[in-house]
Design an enzyme around this catalytic site. Structure first.
Site, PDB file in Angstrom:
ATOM      1  N   ASP A  38      48.540  28.483  49.967  1.00 46.99           N
ATOM      2  CA  ASP A  38      48.350  27.477  48.929  1.00 46.99           C
ATOM      3  C   ASP A  38      48.501  26.113  49.585  1.00 46.99           C
ATOM      4  O   ASP A  38      48.988  25.994  50.716  1.00 46.99           O
ATOM      5  CB  ASP A  38      49.381  27.660  47.809  1.00 46.99           C
ATOM      6  CG  ASP A  38      49.226  26.647  46.670  1.00 46.99           C
ATOM      7  OD1 ASP A  38      48.068  26.304  46.338  1.00 46.99           O
ATOM      8  OD2 ASP A  38      50.241  26.193  46.129  1.00 46.99           O
ATOM      9  N   SER A  39      48.120  25.079  48.868  1.00 46.31           N
ATOM     10  CA  SER A  39      48.304  23.726  49.374  1.00 46.31           C
ATOM     11  C   SER A  39      49.777  23.338  49.449  1.00 46.31           C
ATOM     12  O   SER A  39      50.123  22.379  50.132  1.00 46.31           O
ATOM     13  CB  SER A  39      47.559  22.728  48.483  1.00 46.31           C
ATOM     14  OG  SER A  39      48.047  22.797  47.153  1.00 46.31           O
ATOM     15  N   GLY A  61      44.146  18.972  45.169  1.00 49.91           N
ATOM     16  CA  GLY A  61      43.394  18.722  43.951  1.00 49.91           C
ATOM     17  C   GLY A  61      42.710  17.377  43.876  1.00 49.91           C
ATOM     18  O   GLY A  61      41.789  17.190  43.084  1.00 49.91           O
ATOM     19  N   CYS A  84      45.580  29.369  45.356  1.00 51.68           N
ATOM     20  CA  CYS A  84      45.355  27.961  45.033  1.00 51.68           C
ATOM     21  C   CYS A  84      44.043  27.889  44.276  1.00 51.68           C
ATOM     22  O   CYS A  84      42.996  28.291  44.802  1.00 51.68           O
ATOM     23  CB  CYS A  84      45.290  27.133  46.316  1.00 51.68           C
ATOM     24  SG  CYS A  84      44.790  25.409  46.100  1.00 51.68           S
ATOM     25  N   THR A 100      42.333  25.271  43.419  1.00 50.77           N
ATOM     26  CA  THR A 100      41.422  24.297  44.017  1.00 50.77           C
ATOM     27  C   THR A 100      40.702  24.896  45.217  1.00 50.77           C
ATOM     28  O   THR A 100      39.477  24.806  45.336  1.00 50.77           O
ATOM     29  CB  THR A 100      42.189  23.028  44.432  1.00 50.77           C
ATOM     30  OG1 THR A 100      42.788  22.448  43.278  1.00 50.77           O
ATOM     31  CG2 THR A 100      41.262  22.021  45.073  1.00 50.77           C
ATOM     32  N   GLU A 149      56.927  20.080  40.232  1.00 55.56           N
ATOM     33  CA  GLU A 149      57.611  19.937  41.516  1.00 55.56           C
ATOM     34  C   GLU A 149      58.943  19.204  41.388  1.00 55.56           C
ATOM     35  O   GLU A 149      59.827  19.372  42.238  1.00 55.56           O
ATOM     36  CB  GLU A 149      56.697  19.241  42.518  1.00 55.56           C
ATOM     37  CG  GLU A 149      55.482  20.078  42.872  1.00 55.56           C
ATOM     38  CD  GLU A 149      54.956  19.802  44.263  1.00 55.56           C
ATOM     39  OE1 GLU A 149      55.433  18.852  44.904  1.00 55.56           O
ATOM     40  OE2 GLU A 149      54.066  20.559  44.710  1.00 55.56           O
ATOM     41  N   CYS A 185      46.007  26.112  37.406  1.00 59.00           N
ATOM     42  CA  CYS A 185      46.677  25.597  38.600  1.00 59.00           C
ATOM     43  C   CYS A 185      47.950  26.406  38.760  1.00 59.00           C
ATOM     44  O   CYS A 185      48.658  26.660  37.769  1.00 59.00           O
ATOM     45  CB  CYS A 185      46.997  24.106  38.455  1.00 59.00           C
ATOM     46  SG  CYS A 185      48.005  23.433  39.801  1.00 59.00           S
ATOM     47  N   HIS A 220      50.729  25.646  39.816  1.00 58.01           N
ATOM     48  CA  HIS A 220      51.936  24.926  39.419  1.00 58.01           C
ATOM     49  C   HIS A 220      52.268  25.118  37.935  1.00 58.01           C
ATOM     50  O   HIS A 220      53.426  25.046  37.535  1.00 58.01           O
ATOM     51  CB  HIS A 220      51.775  23.418  39.652  1.00 58.01           C
ATOM     52  CG  HIS A 220      51.964  22.991  41.066  1.00 58.01           C
ATOM     53  ND1 HIS A 220      51.073  23.298  42.058  1.00 58.01           N
ATOM     54  CD2 HIS A 220      52.952  22.252  41.650  1.00 58.01           C
ATOM     55  CE1 HIS A 220      51.498  22.762  43.193  1.00 58.01           C
ATOM     56  NE2 HIS A 220      52.624  22.138  42.976  1.00 58.01           N
TER      57      HIS A 220
END
Length: 277
Positions: free
Chosen positions: A14-15, A47, A77, A79, A157, A193, A195
């Site tokens: 993932d990023s 993103g 991810c 994106t 985050e 997403c 997150h």
């Protein structure tokens, strides 16, 4: 040869730390498997990047994991899945590669009764329209609207996942979806997403019980299990619980601190290996 491959870990990238929600679902469904997780924390967020940059970053991250080697690669991810999946398939064929968008699209088509589906995601995922395309291929009658919610990443985050402030921000983004009268109002919301699942309780409080939330992490885990079984690569007995090794491209301390929120268990900075892509 297959026997040796069975012992190889599953690669997940993932990023940053959002993909740990996918890793969490994978570990829960596949407790006997070993995992390698790479978070490209030096270059997040993906993103807001161009498609060319996202593809380059994804190929570099995947290359590190494939060289370990791994028996299957998960693009955790949205994106990167929306932009780089064709390039990854081309470069690493015949390695099995699974992104999160396909499983999420399938789940949303099953969850929606009316076919009115909304996707909330990063700017790049919305811009690429990958969920819209995937859902339309599965369910041509579906009506799909996508909304970019960039502040959700920062909230997740920071660990700000509940309370009036968080729900107020969520409502500001989603209110246009909620004021549409029936029968055109959405009945399914895709968390597009990785997150966003940590905000799912707050999102549910805002949208109400009549709208189903779809988290692609769980359906991705099912897709991974099915693929491993079909390839004869599934650990199904005869060993103790699997392991996980973490890679990051920057900030072991922050990766461990924030990552613990997404994985829902503590991560020690000492267990995070910093690598250069």
């Amino acid at each position: 040869m297959v026997g040796a491959r069975i012992e190889q870990p599953i690669g997940v990238f993932d990023s940053g730390v959002g993909g740990l929600t996918v890793l969490k679902a994978l570990q829960r469904r596949l407790p006997l498997e070993d995992f390698l997780y790479l978070g490209d924390t030096a270059r997040l967020p993906y993103g807001t990047k161009s498609a060319q940059s996202i593809t380059r970053y994804a190929l570099q991250a995947a290359t590190l994991l494939v060289r370990q080697p791994v028996k299957l690669l998960v693009i955790a991810c949205n994106t990167a899945s929306s932009v780089a999946l064709p390039a990854l398939h081309e470069l690493f064929h015949p390695l099995p590669i699974i992104g999160v968008i396909g499983p999420g699209a399938e789940a949303s088509c099953k969850a929606s009764v009316s076919g009115a589906i909304a996707v909330i995601a990063t700017e790049s995922t919305v811009r690429q329209g990958a969920y819209n395309d995937a859902i339309s291929r599965i369910r041509p009658d579906a009506s799909v609207i996508s909304v970019a919610c960039p502040l959700f990443v920062a909230l997740a985050e920071e660990g700000w996942v509940d309370g009036p402030l968080v729900e107020g921000i969520i409502a500001r983004y989603l209110q246009p979806l909620l004021i549409v009268p029936k029968p055109h109002r959405i009945d399914c919301l895709v968390l597009g997403c990785t997150h966003f699942p940590v905000l799912s309780e707050a999102i549910a409080n805002v949208v109400g019980t009549e709208i189903a939330l779809v988290d692609s992490a769980e359906t991705t885990a099912v897709a991974v299990e099915d693929k491993l079984r079909s390839e004869g690569l599934l650990h199904d007995s005869g060993r103790k619980a699997g392991s996980v090794h973490f890679f990051a491209t920057d900030g072991a301390d922050r990766f461990a601190r924030v990552g613990g929120i997404f994985l829902d268990k503590p991560i020690s900075p000492a267990d995070v290996e910093i690598v250069d892509l």
